[in-house]
Design an enzyme around this catalytic site. Structure first.
Site, PDB file in Angstrom:
ATOM      1  N   TYR A  40       0.794  -1.234   0.000  1.00 22.97           N
ATOM      2  CA  TYR A  40       0.000   0.000   0.000  1.00 22.97           C
ATOM      3  C   TYR A  40       0.829   1.287   0.000  1.00 22.97           C
ATOM      4  O   TYR A  40       0.441   2.259   0.643  1.00 22.97           O
ATOM      5  CB  TYR A  40      -0.980   0.023   1.179  1.00 22.97           C
ATOM      6  CG  TYR A  40      -1.554  -1.318   1.545  1.00 22.97           C
ATOM      7  CD1 TYR A  40      -2.230  -2.086   0.601  1.00 22.97           C
ATOM      8  CD2 TYR A  40      -1.420  -1.837   2.827  1.00 22.97           C
ATOM      9  CE1 TYR A  40      -2.751  -3.325   0.929  1.00 22.97           C
ATOM     10  CE2 TYR A  40      -1.932  -3.076   3.163  1.00 22.97           C
ATOM     11  CZ  TYR A  40      -2.607  -3.822   2.206  1.00 22.97           C
ATOM     12  OH  TYR A  40      -3.115  -5.054   2.546  1.00 22.97           O
ATOM     13  N   HIS A  41       1.922   1.339  -0.765  1.00 26.59           N
ATOM     14  CA  HIS A  41       2.740   2.555  -0.771  1.00 26.59           C
ATOM     15  C   HIS A  41       3.019   3.057  -2.186  1.00 26.59           C
ATOM     16  O   HIS A  41       4.173   3.322  -2.536  1.00 26.59           O
ATOM     17  CB  HIS A  41       4.065   2.291  -0.049  1.00 26.59           C
ATOM     18  CG  HIS A  41       3.912   1.833   1.361  1.00 26.59           C
ATOM     19  ND1 HIS A  41       4.844   1.034   1.999  1.00 26.59           N
ATOM     20  CD2 HIS A  41       2.933   2.062   2.275  1.00 26.59           C
ATOM     21  CE1 HIS A  41       4.444   0.787   3.237  1.00 26.59           C
ATOM     22  NE2 HIS A  41       3.286   1.396   3.428  1.00 26.59           N
TER      23      HIS A  41
END
Length: 552
Positions: free
Chosen positions: A474-475
């Site tokens: 999730y980056h």
């Protein structure tokens, strides 16, 4: 409607910007957010993330998917992103990590003057209201409350002990510009008595306290931006859809995109800004050619090792786990503590794959639950998992349009493992992670390892497991990257190259992915951008904003 500033996207960056810009009563600000208020119980209670993350019902979550990934056996990856005020800070694990000093010094070396570590540290401090108060690295009275974990599980302490046996030093603080070591994450969680233990999203920190209190701040939720309005080379507003109504929101001074690494390049392309081959096939008129829009996508690819355990002092699925969770929820309502206050990812480790690299290139998250496919595949009983990712991947992907429909999801192609170096490093990191997890301090917790992992696996076996199961942690960043070269989308003041009255302020402007979780750096970027914008509005140079940040 007309305002001085129109901000598109109410996530971590947008909420910060709207609050900071509207501190000047002489300026009017409109914030446009596609989702809701982001203040429901699932957001406020940290454990509520497990209900939002999987994307069922798309609760506060865009729940995007990637295009098929050749590096992942043709699988489509899952990309949860926050859809509410606070954005992904409303659904994430609350982890507060800044990255390495060298990450930001590297930005400056790429031509992003003023974005080196020493220059950005005052903006991290300005944002932060740390539980321990102010010191050389932390702020004590900023809006974003940063806390030590309320009730870390014993297994997390055992994880730290196992790392120490492998010569990883225990760290009390991963936010001094040097992350190397093992310890507990700090979290964006309220520590004041009134809201102790609640999630402190960017909206809860910056925006909710001033909504309805400032006459110069208008917040529109449930509003979807469709395109940027342009007059020649100047951005003059945004066209939005709210329910069945389409309307134009005009900006006297600037339009600011804060839609994230997927949304900002998509909106630029929908507005005719980008590469012709990404825009004209969808029947959209080219307005401004800019080759970097949507390019340079970088993300942390995550591989998970998981175990079942007979220990019940962590999250579990079943009658016992449900009863336990209800008891913890009741305690959380009383005092803000208990396992309901957990970030799930309690333990952190940053380490080097070899002594020859100059800083950690691998990260571990110790999660007090069996996480499989973003909690979309559930396992009965109790368990725990260790996540490993390559911190500075070489693979580069892109974001483009699926169609000219502004309501369609973008095409997301992270190009995971397209550079072989990422796979080789992830294999090395997974080997080291498993060695740590098989250490003596964790022996009392181990029952059965999942996914068919075993001792003496070959590189080919590791590769098969990674290609079959790895996915994002999730980056995503970089799709409107900052710089001064031909491929950059924004300059070091975050102004879109070649256009007036248009900036991008979110994780998409990062030239390279930082060595850790990305929420804290995104808020820092917005703090600094707000000072730049206010200085420009007052006819000042940025030095005045820097002095104010250092003084605070």
């Amino acid at each position: 409607m007309e305002f001085d500033y129109v901000i598109v996207g109410g996530g971590s960056a947008g909420a910060t910007l709207a609050a900071r810009l509207s501190e000047d009563p002489g300026l009017s600000v409109c914030l446009i957010e596609a989702g809701g208020r982001g203040d429901g119980i699932l957001v406020r209670i940290p454990a509520g993330a497990v209900a939002m993350l999987p994307g069922y019902g798309k609760i506060n979550n865009w729940a995007f998917h990637t295009v098929p990934q050749p590096g992942l056996n043709g699988r489509r990856g899952y990309q949860p992103r926050g859809r509410a005020l606070g954005g992904s800070s409303a659904i994430n694990a609350m982890l507060y990590v800044r990255g390495q000093r060298q990450d930001y010094d590297g930005w400056a070396d790429l031509g992003c003057e003023g974005w080196d570590w020493d220059s950005v540290l005052p903006w991290f401090r300005r944002a932060e209201g740390h539980e321990d108060g102010a010191d050389a690295f932390h702020g004590g009275d900023g809006p974003l409350q940063v806390s030590h974990q309320k009730a870390p599980r014993p297994i997390t302490r055992a994880f730290i002990a196992a790392g120490q046996e492998l010569q990883l030093r225990e760290r009390e603080d991963f936010n001094t510009g040097d992350n190397e070591g093992i310890g507990l994450f700090q979290v964006t969680q309220f520590h004041d008595p009134a809201r102790n233990g609640e999630r402190c999203s960017a909206a809860a920190a910056y925006l909710h306290p001033v909504m309805g209190q400032r006459a110069n701040l208008t917040v529109l939720t449930g509003a979807r931006a469709q395109r940027i309005l342009l007059e020649g080379r100047r951005a003059t507003g945004v066209e939005i859809r709210r329910g069945r109504r389409v309307q134009q929101i005009r900006a006297r001074r600037e339009v600011i995109l804060a839609c994230g690494a997927f949304g900002s390049p998509q909106l630029l392309q929908l507005s005719g800004i980008g590469r012709p081959e990404d825009i004209t096939p969808h029947g959209i008129e080219m307005r401004h050619e800019l080759s970097g829009v949507g390019r340079n996508l970088q993300d942390h690819l995550d591989f998970i090792l998981a175990w079942k355990t007979r220990d019940t002092d962590n999250f579990g699925i079943g009658l016992r786990g449900t009863g336990q969770l209800l008891r913890h929820l009741a305690r959380w309502r009383r005092d803000g503590r208990s396992m309901a206050a957990t970030p799930f990812a309690e333990g952190a480790a940053f380490f080097r794959s070899t002594p020859q690299v100059d800083r950690p290139d691998l990260q571990l998250h110790l999660v007090i639950a069996m996480v499989d496919d973003h909690a979309r595949r559930l396992h009965l009983g109790h368990g725990y998992s260790c996540h490993v990712c390559v911190l500075r991947p070489h693979s580069r992907g892109q974001v483009s349009l699926a169609s000219g429909d502004p309501l369609a999801d973008p095409l997301i192609d992270p190009a995971y493992l397209s550079d072989r170096r990422d796979l080789d490093l992830l294999i090395a990191g997974a080997r080291q992670a498993r060695r740590l997890m098989l250490g003596a301090p964790l022996a009392p917790y181990r029952d059965r390892e999942l996914h068919g992992m075993h001792d003496d696996m070959t590189d080919a076996e590791w590769e098969r497991h990674i290609r079959a199961r790895a996915d994002t942690i999730y980056h995503p960043v970089g799709t409107c990257r900052m710089g001064v070269d031909e491929g950059a989308v924004v300059d070091p003041q975050l102004r879109v190259h070649g256009l007036q009255g248009l900036r991008v302020v979110d994780a998409s402007v990062m030239p390279t992915l930082i060595s850790g979780n990305t929420n804290a750096p995104t808020i820092m970027i917005a703090e600094r951008a707000a000072a730049m914008i206010l200085a420009a509005a007052r006819g000042e140079d940025e030095c005045a904003g820097h002095q104010a940040a250092r003084a605070s």
